[in-house]
Design a protein around this motif. Sequence first.
Motif, short mmCIF file in Angstrom:
data_model
loop_
_atom_site.label_atom_id
_atom_site.label_comp_id
_atom_site.label_asym_id
_atom_site.label_seq_id
_atom_site.Cartn_x
_atom_site.Cartn_y
_atom_site.Cartn_z
N LEU A 45 -91.81 -6.59 -47.91
CA LEU A 45 -92.17 -7.91 -47.42
C LEU A 45 -91.37 -8.25 -46.16
O LEU A 45 -91.93 -8.75 -45.18
N ALA A 46 -90.08 -7.95 -46.17
CA ALA A 46 -89.24 -8.21 -44.99
C ALA A 46 -89.72 -7.37 -43.80
O ALA A 46 -89.78 -7.86 -42.67
N GLN A 67 -92.90 -8.91 -42.49
CA GLN A 67 -92.61 -10.14 -41.76
C GLN A 67 -92.05 -9.83 -40.37
O GLN A 67 -92.41 -10.48 -39.40
N ASP A 68 -91.17 -8.84 -40.27
CA ASP A 68 -90.64 -8.43 -38.97
C ASP A 68 -91.76 -7.92 -38.06
O ASP A 68 -91.82 -8.27 -36.88
N TYR A 78 -94.89 -8.67 -38.24
CA TYR A 78 -95.74 -9.81 -37.89
C TYR A 78 -95.11 -10.62 -36.76
O TYR A 78 -95.80 -11.03 -35.82
N CYS A 79 -93.80 -10.84 -36.83
CA CYS A 79 -93.10 -11.56 -35.76
C CYS A 79 -93.21 -10.80 -34.44
O CYS A 79 -93.44 -11.40 -33.38
#
Length: 173
Positions: free
Chosen positions: A53-54, A57-58, A60-61
């Motif tokens: 998940l992390a 998220q990275d 995606y950013c």
Amino acid sequence: LCTEVFHDGDRLVLVAAGPYGDASGGAARFLCRLAEQLLYGALQRTMAARMHLASVQDAYCDLQLKHQRLTQALQRMQELDRVKANFLATISHELRTPLTSVIGYSEMLLEGIAGELNPEQRDYMRTVMEKGEQLLSIITQILDISRIEAGRVTLDRQVFPLSDVVEVAVSTV
């Protein structure tokens, strides 16, 4: 029988099993080990899911940042394209006006308005007029391309004799 399950020095759970009536406590030990293995497996899956998940998220950013940069670049390109179109239209107009005068005066000289020209002068004047008309045609084509790019012109495709194009190209060369 009791057993504790730890992770990174922290106690996660206390597993208690028994008594089951056997003197050695084998069933209780088996259940405790089974519970411990299940808990460690669940913990590993949870940690892997959190890491995944992390990572997502990275990513995606990063994608959002790249999208923002691309959007800004597109806006700059559109603005530059608009400036280019305006520049071409202005330059074409400014070149067209004096060139029309050059062609007009060339025609008047060929007609003898300022006096008769000798044959050599006539040839030179025809060349000046032809080259002026070619340049005017190029300027008109540039304006047409600007209009086409701006979406203000639709093309009307027609068949034309190729010999005319070849004749113009050969006379230019």
